[in-house]
Design a protein around this motif. Structure first.
Motif, mmCIF file in Angstrom:
data_model
loop_
_atom_site.group_PDB
_atom_site.id
_atom_site.type_symbol
_atom_site.label_atom_id
_atom_site.label_comp_id
_atom_site.label_asym_id
_atom_site.label_seq_id
_atom_site.Cartn_x
_atom_site.Cartn_y
_atom_site.Cartn_z
ATOM 1 N N ALA A 190 -8.513 -9.742 -69.099
ATOM 2 C CA ALA A 190 -7.264 -10.182 -68.453
ATOM 3 C C ALA A 190 -6.235 -10.558 -69.515
ATOM 4 O O ALA A 190 -5.047 -10.248 -69.387
ATOM 5 N N ALA A 191 -6.697 -11.207 -70.587
ATOM 6 C CA ALA A 191 -5.787 -11.600 -71.672
ATOM 7 C C ALA A 191 -5.201 -10.362 -72.344
ATOM 8 O O ALA A 191 -3.998 -10.307 -72.634
ATOM 9 N N LEU A 208 -11.096 -5.790 -62.943
ATOM 10 C CA LEU A 208 -9.650 -6.047 -63.029
ATOM 11 C C LEU A 208 -8.834 -4.852 -62.548
ATOM 12 O O LEU A 208 -7.756 -5.032 -61.976
ATOM 13 N N ASP A 209 -9.340 -3.627 -62.750
ATOM 14 C CA ASP A 209 -8.647 -2.461 -62.172
ATOM 15 C C ASP A 209 -8.589 -2.607 -60.655
ATOM 16 O O ASP A 209 -7.562 -2.362 -60.028
ATOM 17 N N PHE A 210 -9.717 -3.034 -60.091
ATOM 18 C CA PHE A 210 -9.789 -3.195 -58.636
ATOM 19 C C PHE A 210 -8.844 -4.307 -58.159
ATOM 20 O O PHE A 210 -8.127 -4.159 -57.179
ATOM 21 N N VAL A 211 -8.858 -5.427 -58.896
ATOM 22 C CA VAL A 211 -7.957 -6.544 -58.547
ATOM 23 C C VAL A 211 -6.509 -6.047 -58.560
ATOM 24 O O VAL A 211 -5.747 -6.281 -57.623
ATOM 25 N N GLU A 212 -6.142 -5.336 -59.622
ATOM 26 C CA GLU A 212 -4.757 -4.860 -59.750
ATOM 27 C C GLU A 212 -4.391 -3.927 -58.607
ATOM 28 O O GLU A 212 -3.293 -3.997 -58.067
ATOM 29 N N ASN A 213 -5.344 -3.067 -58.245
ATOM 30 C CA ASN A 213 -5.116 -2.136 -57.140
ATOM 31 C C ASN A 213 -4.827 -2.848 -55.840
ATOM 32 O O ASN A 213 -3.993 -2.433 -55.048
#
Ligand code: CTP
Length: 400
Positions: free
Chosen positions: A225-226, A391-396
């Motif tokens: 994330a950072a 994080l890809d999934f979260v962003e999606n």
């Protein structure tokens, strides 16, 4: 984001490896970087300002004051830089950095820097092995700095071993890789709170109830994330993992209650909350003030429920996007979906202890992700790769 056009501040301290900095400047400039050199007064015994400024095409500073009575602003130099590298970093400069002994332009600039800091130590064999150097390198790492370890070989003293500054080409490749890795700034401007690791629940002054969580999954998520530009608040129970990015603000806690309190210090201000900690569900009702003696044949401890941190986050949810973890041994999907609803989450990551290589102590994990409407299954991967998938999934879901 690539290295081209990046502003790189090279801080040279007084070691024989300083002669290699000419090559480092040339590599960085060839890649299109803008280079500014500063040096400690001692470094001037090893290399000249003239040669360094000729290569970097900028004046080189080593003092707060100029001959004309003006001053070189360490704050301006520090804020100018996209990345600062201290190379070679002597034992003395390293010790001053980690202890805030601000008696020259290099340290003052370092202490004003907000950019990522890289350190390429160089010293003689015994100095590099000395416990104080090891401790100081660990401290520097705990500040989120990147250490480019010294290499082994023949040293200026004639001794053979580790202590030689990494080759300029290695240093410039690492700096380039850093900018390439950080090229996706998709979470820029977002604040992500992550809970990680186990919690320890005290029984008496020497004993506790804990679990096998290593914290690795949470630390990998924090790192990823950072790298994507988020400001990360990492709240971790006892873990041997270290942070390696300056966007991460780490808060160490011990018990579930402490983790709960720390989370709610920040909860209002966060955009995304990821609960990867293995929080103890129960804690001893009474903590003995003295060490418990083995006087009795049997012994029981009364446990009471800990607060459910993630459930409370779900209850108080306003704008926050919440991600939970479920570690299950049976009825995995049903239990995970149950937690998604019960804790008012946007997404849940399931690991099954039935999958080899998944779960607590491993460096790998195998996950399934569920949202209210979606489901995706992933292969067994390193925890760093799993962090990327999550994080890809979260962003999606969150940024769509
Ligand atoms: N969690 C939490 N606080 C707790 C317990 C759990 O924040 N006191 C979070 C974990 O970090 C994880 C999720 O809740 O993201 C699921 O935790 P888990 O222990 O698997 O679920 P529980 O709701 O405690 O249910 P159970 O132990 O009965 O399976």
């Amino acid at each position: 984001m690539t290295i081209a056009g990046k502003k790189i501040l090279i801080a040279v301290s007084g070691g024989i490896a300083a002669y290699k900095i000419h090559f480092l400047i040339r590599y960085l400039i060839k890649k299109g970087a803008d280079v500014q050199v500063i040096m400690t007064p001692d470094a001037e015994h090893f290399v000249t300002k003239l040669s360094l400024s000729t290569l970097s095409k900028k004046p080189v500073y080593s003092d707060f004051y100029t001959e004309n009575g003006t001053w070189n602003s360490h704050v301006e130099l520090a804020l100018w830089a996209d990345l600062m590298i201290v190379a070679p970093c002597t034992a003395n400069t390293l010790a001053k950095m980690v202890n805030g002994i601000c008696d020259n332009l290099v340290i003052a600039t370092y202490m004003s820097a907000k950019c990522p800091v890289f350190i390429a130590p160089a010293m003689d064999l015994d100095m590099y092995q000395h416990p104080s150097t090891k401790k100081n390198l660990d401290l520097a790492e705990s500040f989120g700095h990147t250490i480019i370890p010294a290499e082994s070989g023949e040293l200026a003293s004639g001794l053979i071993g580790q202590g030689r500054m990494a080759e300029p080409e290695t240093i410039s490749t690492q700096i380039e890789a850093f900018f390439n890795e950080n090229s996706n700034q998709s979470l820029d401007g977002k604040t992500v709170l992550i809970t990680a690791g186990p919690t320890y629940e005290a029984i008496d002054p020497v004993r506790f109830i804990g679990n096998h969580s290593s914290g690795k999954m949470g630390f990998s998520l924090a790192d990823e994330a950072a790298k994507r530009g988020a400001k990360v608040i990492l709240i971790s129970g006892p873990s041997a993992e270290k942070v390696s990015h300056q966007n991460i603000e780490i808060h160490k806690v011990v018990s579930a209650k402490e983790m709960f309190d720390k989370v709610f210090e920040f909860y209002e201000t966060i955009d995304i909350g990821i609960a990867s900690a293995a929080v103890a569900d129960y804690t001893p009702k009474m903590v003995a003030s003295e060490k418990i003696k083995k006087n009795d044949e049997s012994f029981s401890i009364e446990l009471i429920k800990n607060p459910d941190i993630l459930k409370t986050m779900g209850e108080q949810k306003k704008h926050q996007f919440l991600v939970g973890f479920a570690l299950e041994t049976q009825n995995e999907e049903e239990n995970a979906l149950g937690k998604l609803h019960k804790k008012n989450l946007d997404m849940i990551v399931l690991n099954s202890l039935r999958d080899e290589g998944a779960g607590f102590k491993n460096d790998t994990n195998k996950i399934k992700i569920f949202t209210q409407t979606d489901k995706k299954e992933f292969d067994l991967k390193s925890k760093e790769s799993v962090a990327k998938d999550i994080l890809d999934f979260v962003e999606n879901q969150y940024l769509k």
